[in-house]
Design a protein around this motif. Structure first.
Motif, PDB file in Angstrom:
ATOM      1  N   VAL A  84      12.735  -1.876 -12.532  1.00 28.90           N
ATOM      2  CA  VAL A  84      11.690  -2.911 -12.582  1.00 28.90           C
ATOM      3  C   VAL A  84      10.608  -2.622 -11.543  1.00 28.90           C
ATOM      4  N   LEU A  85      11.015  -2.271 -10.322  1.00 34.28           N
ATOM      5  CA  LEU A  85      10.045  -1.930  -9.272  1.00 34.28           C
ATOM      6  C   LEU A  85       9.173  -0.751  -9.679  1.00 34.28           C
ATOM      7  N   CYS A  86       9.795   0.265 -10.285  1.00 31.72           N
ATOM      8  CA  CYS A  86       9.060   1.468 -10.689  1.00 31.72           C
ATOM      9  C   CYS A  86       8.106   1.199 -11.848  1.00 31.72           C
ATOM     10  N   PHE A  87       8.313   0.126 -12.574  1.00 27.33           N
ATOM     11  CA  PHE A  87       7.406  -0.237 -13.659  1.00 27.33           C
ATOM     12  C   PHE A  87       6.296  -1.180 -13.175  1.00 27.33           C
ATOM     13  N   VAL A  88       6.654  -2.136 -12.335  1.00 30.43           N
ATOM     14  CA  VAL A  88       5.706  -3.177 -11.934  1.00 30.43           C
ATOM     15  C   VAL A  88       4.718  -2.696 -10.863  1.00 30.43           C
ATOM     16  N   PHE A  89       5.199  -2.050  -9.820  1.00 35.39           N
ATOM     17  CA  PHE A  89       4.328  -1.758  -8.688  1.00 35.39           C
ATOM     18  C   PHE A  89       3.246  -0.714  -8.950  1.00 35.39           C
ATOM     19  N   PRO A  90       3.454   0.290  -9.797  1.00 37.74           N
ATOM     20  CA  PRO A  90       2.306   1.142 -10.127  1.00 37.74           C
ATOM     21  C   PRO A  90       1.180   0.359 -10.814  1.00 37.74           C
ATOM     22  N   ILE A  91       1.530  -0.591 -11.653  1.00 36.64           N
ATOM     23  CA  ILE A  91       0.515  -1.396 -12.339  1.00 36.64           C
ATOM     24  C   ILE A  91      -0.196  -2.310 -11.342  1.00 36.64           C
ATOM     25  N   VAL A  92       0.582  -2.992 -10.490  1.00 32.75           N
ATOM     26  CA  VAL A  92       0.002  -3.888  -9.485  1.00 32.75           C
ATOM     27  C   VAL A  92      -0.942  -3.113  -8.560  1.00 32.75           C
ATOM     28  N   ASN A  93      -0.514  -1.937  -8.114  1.00 34.87           N
ATOM     29  CA  ASN A  93      -1.336  -1.167  -7.191  1.00 34.87           C
ATOM     30  C   ASN A  93      -2.538  -0.527  -7.881  1.00 34.87           C
ATOM     31  N   ALA A  94      -2.430  -0.214  -9.156  1.00 34.69           N
ATOM     32  CA  ALA A  94      -3.599   0.275  -9.898  1.00 34.69           C
ATOM     33  C   ALA A  94      -4.670  -0.812  -9.963  1.00 34.69           C
ATOM     34  N   ILE A  95      -4.243  -2.055 -10.173  1.00 39.71           N
ATOM     35  CA  ILE A  95      -5.191  -3.173 -10.189  1.00 39.71           C
ATOM     36  C   ILE A  95      -5.807  -3.368  -8.809  1.00 39.71           C
ATOM     37  N   LYS A  96      -4.974  -3.276  -7.763  1.00 42.57           N
ATOM     38  CA  LYS A  96      -5.489  -3.409  -6.399  1.00 42.57           C
ATOM     39  C   LYS A  96      -6.545  -2.347  -6.106  1.00 42.57           C
ATOM     40  N   VAL A  97      -6.253  -1.104  -6.462  1.00 37.21           N
ATOM     41  CA  VAL A  97      -7.167   0.002  -6.184  1.00 37.21           C
ATOM     42  C   VAL A  97      -8.469  -0.169  -6.971  1.00 37.21           C
ATOM     43  N   SER A  98      -8.372  -0.644  -8.201  1.00 35.03           N
ATOM     44  CA  SER A  98      -9.588  -0.842  -8.990  1.00 35.03           C
ATOM     45  C   SER A  98     -10.472  -1.933  -8.392  1.00 35.03           C
ATOM     46  N   ASN A  99      -9.867  -2.857  -7.637  1.00 39.65           N
ATOM     47  CA  ASN A  99     -10.621  -3.909  -6.953  1.00 39.65           C
ATOM     48  C   ASN A  99     -11.034  -3.510  -5.536  1.00 39.65           C
ATOM     49  N   GLY A 100     -10.736  -2.281  -5.145  1.00 37.52           N
ATOM     50  CA  GLY A 100     -11.124  -1.790  -3.829  1.00 37.52           C
ATOM     51  C   GLY A 100     -10.161  -2.135  -2.708  1.00 37.52           C
ATOM     52  N   GLU A 101      -8.965  -2.610  -3.040  1.00 43.27           N
ATOM     53  CA  GLU A 101      -7.969  -2.956  -2.029  1.00 43.27           C
ATOM     54  C   GLU A 101      -7.039  -1.770  -1.762  1.00 43.27           C
ATOM     55  N   LYS A 102      -6.319  -1.846  -0.640  1.00 40.47           N
ATOM     56  CA  LYS A 102      -5.353  -0.798  -0.311  1.00 40.47           C
ATOM     57  C   LYS A 102      -4.057  -1.036  -1.074  1.00 40.47           C
ATOM     58  N   PRO A 103      -3.401   0.045  -1.525  1.00 46.97           N
ATOM     59  CA  PRO A 103      -2.120  -0.117  -2.225  1.00 46.97           C
ATOM     60  C   PRO A 103      -1.002  -0.439  -1.243  1.00 46.97           C
ATOM     61  N   HIS A 104       0.016  -1.119  -1.749  1.00 41.61           N
ATOM     62  CA  HIS A 104       1.210  -1.399  -0.941  1.00 41.61           C
ATOM     63  C   HIS A 104       2.440  -1.290  -1.840  1.00 41.61           C
ATOM     64  N   TYR A 105       3.312  -0.375  -1.474  1.00 42.04           N
ATOM     65  CA  TYR A 105       4.575  -0.216  -2.196  1.00 42.04           C
ATOM     66  C   TYR A 105       5.702  -0.686  -1.286  1.00 42.04           C
ATOM     67  N   PRO A 106       6.377  -1.793  -1.639  1.00 42.02           N
ATOM     68  CA  PRO A 106       7.481  -2.276  -0.807  1.00 42.02           C
ATOM     69  C   PRO A 106       8.689  -1.338  -0.886  1.00 42.02           C
ATOM     70  N   LEU A 107       9.517  -1.393   0.112  1.00 39.81           N
ATOM     71  CA  LEU A 107      10.737  -0.587   0.224  1.00 39.81           C
ATOM     72  C   LEU A 107      10.455   0.907   0.268  1.00 39.81           C
ATOM     73  N   SER A 108       9.234   1.258   0.584  1.00 41.63           N
ATOM     74  CA  SER A 108       8.849   2.670   0.619  1.00 41.63           C
ATOM     75  C   SER A 108       9.051   3.232   2.016  1.00 41.63           C
ATOM     76  N   ILE A 109       9.765   4.334   2.091  1.00 40.26           N
ATOM     77  CA  ILE A 109      10.012   5.024   3.351  1.00 40.26           C
ATOM     78  C   ILE A 109       8.896   6.049   3.552  1.00 40.26           C
ATOM     79  N   LYS A 110       8.347   6.128   4.752  1.00 39.67           N
ATOM     80  CA  LYS A 110       7.247   7.079   4.999  1.00 39.67           C
ATOM     81  C   LYS A 110       7.812   8.461   5.276  1.00 39.67           C
ATOM     82  N   PHE A 111       7.712   9.335   4.286  1.00 35.40           N
ATOM     83  CA  PHE A 111       8.126  10.725   4.428  1.00 35.40           C
ATOM     84  C   PHE A 111       6.919  11.608   4.707  1.00 35.40           C
ATOM     85  N   VAL A 112       5.822  11.320   4.033  1.00 36.31           N
ATOM     86  CA  VAL A 112       4.604  12.130   4.126  1.00 36.31           C
ATOM     87  C   VAL A 112       3.593  11.408   4.968  1.00 36.31           C
TER      88      VAL A 112
END
Length: 112
Positions: A84-112
């Motif tokens: 569910v997370l892998c389906f919902v959050f790419p869509i939510v963040n695509a909408i955020k980016v199209s509105n000029g906002e920064k993306p946020h992915y919860p539970l994401s570990i910073k590797f890079v």
């Protein structure tokens, strides 16, 4: 000078949904877009890193859930939640980016 291309950023986020069709394209396509466009598209480096970190994190969470399936089936619930997370959050963040906002992915570990 970097160009602003919100459509490509949106496409990069939505390309993660290729996992549904191919199983691995949701990691490869954003990785290639990030590596090839991070120096020419404004905010591509930040968006690409967040996508790659999210994809790697979700993969690790799936690996953790697999042995948990043998323990009372708890892993199945985890896999469903991750799907569910892998389906919902790419869509939510695509909408955020199209509105000029920064993306946020919860539970994401910073590797890079």
């Amino acid at each position: 000078m970097k160009a602003e291309n919100r459509q490509l950023l949106v496409l990069t986020h939505l390309s993660q949904l290729l996992d549904i069709v191919t199983g691995f394209g949701g990691f490869i396509v954003p990785l290639v877009l990030w590596l090839t466009q991070r120096d020419t598209i404004m905010n591509m480096d930040e968006n690409g890193k967040s996508i790659i970190n999210f994809q790697i994190s979700m993969f690790l969470y799936i690996l953790i859930c697999i042995p948990l399936i043998l323990l009372l089936g708890v892993g199945i619930l985890g896999i469903i939640a991750i799907a569910v997370l892998c389906f919902v959050f790419p869509i939510v963040n695509a909408i955020k980016v199209s509105n000029g906002e920064k993306p946020h992915y919860p539970l994401s570990i910073k590797f890079v």
